[in-house]
Design an enzyme around this catalytic site. Structure first.
Site, short mmCIF file in Angstrom:
data_model
loop_
_atom_site.label_atom_id
_atom_site.label_comp_id
_atom_site.label_asym_id
_atom_site.label_seq_id
_atom_site.Cartn_x
_atom_site.Cartn_y
_atom_site.Cartn_z
N LYS A 1 49.18 -8.74 -32.95
CA LYS A 1 48.48 -7.85 -33.84
C LYS A 1 49.04 -6.69 -34.26
O LYS A 1 48.84 -6.05 -35.48
CB LYS A 1 46.99 -7.68 -33.31
CG LYS A 1 45.95 -6.61 -33.79
CD LYS A 1 44.83 -6.37 -33.06
CE LYS A 1 44.16 -5.06 -33.31
NZ LYS A 1 44.89 -3.81 -33.18
N ASN A 2 49.51 -5.96 -33.18
CA ASN A 2 50.08 -4.49 -33.36
C ASN A 2 51.36 -4.50 -34.16
O ASN A 2 51.84 -3.39 -34.37
CB ASN A 2 50.08 -3.68 -32.03
CG ASN A 2 48.94 -3.26 -31.45
OD1 ASN A 2 47.59 -3.45 -32.30
ND2 ASN A 2 48.72 -3.25 -30.21
N ARG B 1 41.51 1.30 -39.13
CA ARG B 1 42.33 2.45 -39.51
C ARG B 1 43.70 2.14 -40.07
O ARG B 1 44.56 3.02 -40.42
CB ARG B 1 42.60 3.07 -37.99
CG ARG B 1 41.60 3.45 -37.12
CD ARG B 1 41.66 4.09 -35.92
NE ARG B 1 42.18 5.45 -36.06
CZ ARG B 1 41.67 6.58 -36.13
NH1 ARG B 1 40.44 6.63 -36.23
NH2 ARG B 1 42.27 7.79 -36.27
N CYS C 1 38.23 0.95 -32.93
CA CYS C 1 37.62 0.86 -31.61
C CYS C 1 37.09 2.31 -31.14
O CYS C 1 38.18 3.15 -31.21
CB CYS C 1 38.62 -0.02 -30.65
SG CYS C 1 38.62 -1.86 -31.19
N ASP D 1 46.23 -1.48 -23.05
CA ASP D 1 45.47 -2.59 -23.32
C ASP D 1 45.35 -3.75 -22.40
O ASP D 1 44.71 -4.63 -22.49
CB ASP D 1 46.18 -3.24 -24.73
CG ASP D 1 45.76 -2.52 -25.93
OD1 ASP D 1 44.57 -1.74 -26.02
OD2 ASP D 1 46.75 -2.40 -26.71
N VAL E 1 46.30 7.20 -21.71
CA VAL E 1 46.40 6.94 -22.90
C VAL E 1 45.32 7.15 -23.88
O VAL E 1 45.16 7.95 -24.78
CB VAL E 1 47.03 5.44 -23.41
CG1 VAL E 1 47.35 5.46 -24.88
CG2 VAL E 1 48.23 5.35 -22.61
#
Length: 457
Positions: A40-41, A114, A138, A328, A350
């Site tokens: 996804k990133n 975003r 989120c 994550d 983070v």
């Protein structure tokens, strides 16, 4: 209905969920094989990078997640022709018709994402202007866009803040610059890369993020014709070029999804083969997984994660930027740590508010205490700011079923794991949010033998 619930319901509808609530009968191990696709990133940023090319791009191993659908919609309102073969996981992106988009169209497609902030550099190069609405994402901590705006301003963008969003122009074009990040932010690093590759002259970025997804984005841009070098001291240098071409690329696998299914296997006492997962990008996770008492086997086509029997052991974990333990990864792992015999500590460095998900776990019987001190390791930037960013997990505890509401993407998947682990029945609402980063997760749960019902089916 609040924004999170609206986003969840819309996301659920996009991936075939007839409702945004599922009822799970827990207590059984997950067993079987599932496949993970591109990260996804990385995938969403690679889609944005296609704006920079003067010819079409092809992206493979694209997951069917709502974030991809959001970016697809944003690209289309800007005139990019997008063909998405969902079954094959292939995206074809043709930017030949790029044009300005209306603010209302951007806002409608962006939702709480975003990602629009990363459109700015490419659009300033292509059109000389860009607009972004108010941004969401989120709710896991302070994720301001101010530094993005500073970065774009340092390249020469003229920024105008309006009641409905932010308008940018580049009347004299964009010029390379020297930037030093106070923290190796992934988003800020992506912003610099997407802006610098076609800026006039050279750009030097120090303190850059070097996550595998960042490196894969650099690989894509090099295929397009960019000149980018990465030094060992987190310095990235970009020489701007006049034009870029399209790319053909297979996306890096989603290591966050792989780690989530691994934690689910461990927490439920199961055995899950994650097809597509690779060892190199998961090295740090694999070490912690083994320390807790999990077992794994590395294969050419994926990694098998399983509970080998016996007691799980407590660990001390600090999240960090790559090559550290990813933020994550900690949320799914925390569920498994409720089964460990002893006291585990997770220090989040983070995102300062990433432990909001533990309220549901405590409701289900977990013994987790949150602290504002930096526990178990080195002081971090949140240590003196009264954020509850350290968790102490005492176990083993037996979780019981409960009614819980998904708060965010990773926390939501952690709630699924908790419900699958718990004795009894759990009702989990707002599950559509999970589709932002977990492609076809309902089908995968079925493949692994989970016992659940989707409300409304």
């Amino acid at each position: 209905m609040n924004t999170v619930a609206n986003d969840a319901r819309a996301a659920g509808a996009r991936v075939g969920l007839s409702g945004d609530t599922i009822t799970i009968n827990g207590g059984s191990p997950l067993t079987g094989r599932i496949e993970v696709k591109g990260a996804k990133n990385l995938v969403t940023k690679a889609m944005v990078a296609a704006l920079l090319g003067e010819s079409p791009s092809e992206l493979r191993d694209v997951p069917d997640i709502s974030d991809v659908r959001v970016v697809k919609g944003l690209l289309e309102v800007h005139g990019v022709k997008v063909e998405h073969n969902v079954s094959e996981g292939i995206l074809l992106l043709d930017p030949a018709g790029v044009e300005s988009a209306h603010m209302t169209d951007i806002d409608a497609h962006a939702g709480s994402s975003r990602i629009p902030i990363l459109f700015c550099g490419p659009l300033l190069h292509r059109l000389g202007e860009a607009f972004i609405p108010d941004l969401g994402g989120c709710r896991i901590g302070d994720r301001p866009i101010d530094y993005h705006l500073e970065v774009l301003g340092s390249f020469g963008a003229v920024i105008e803040k309006l009641p409905t969003g932010i308008r940018m122009t580049a009347p004299d074009g964009l010029t390379g610059t020297k930037i030093s990040l106070p923290y190796p932010s992934v988003g800020a690093t992506e912003q610099v890369l997407l802006t610098a590759v076609r800026a006039k002259g050279k750009t030097e970025l120090s303190g850059a993020a070097i996550e595998p997804e960042i490196m894969d984005l650099i690989n894509i841009m090099q295929k397009m014709g960019a000149i980018i070098s990465v030094d060992t001291d987190r310095v990235i240098r970009i020489e701007g070029v006049d034009k870029l071409q399209g790319y053909t690329h297979r996306a890096l696998f989603d290591r966050n999804e792989a780690a989530s299914w691994a934690s689910a296997a461990l927490a439920t006492g199961g055995d899950v083969f994650v097809g597509g997962a690779q060892q190199a990008e998961m090295l740090t996770f694999l070490n912690i997984f083994r320390k807790v008492g999990g077992a794994f086997e590395i294969h050419d086509d994926g990694i098998r994660f399983y509970h080998p029997g016996g007691e799980l052991k407590p660990v001390v974990v600090e999240t960090d930027v790559h090559p550290g333990f990813m933020t994550d990864w900690q949320q799914p792992l925390v569920v498994a740590l409720t089964k460990a015999n002893g006291v585990s500590i997770v220090h989040e460095t983070v995102y300062e508010q990433r432990f909001g998900f533990v309220d549901a776990l405590v409701k289900m019987g977990a013994n987790i205490q949150l602290h504002s001190e930096c526990l178990g390791g080195h002081p971090c930037r949140f240590g003196q700011r009264n954020f509850l960013h350290s968790a102490v997990i005492s176990g083993p505890t037996e979780l019981h079923g409960a009614d819980i509401e998904v708060p965010d993407l990773r926390g939501g998947f952690s709630h699924l794991i908790a419900a699958l682990t718990a004795q009894g029945t759990s009702r989990v609402s707002n599950v559509g949010i999970i589709s932002r980063g977990y492609g076809d997760f309902i089908t995968k749960l079925r493949q692994l033998g989970a016992d659940f019902v989707i409300e409304g089916e």
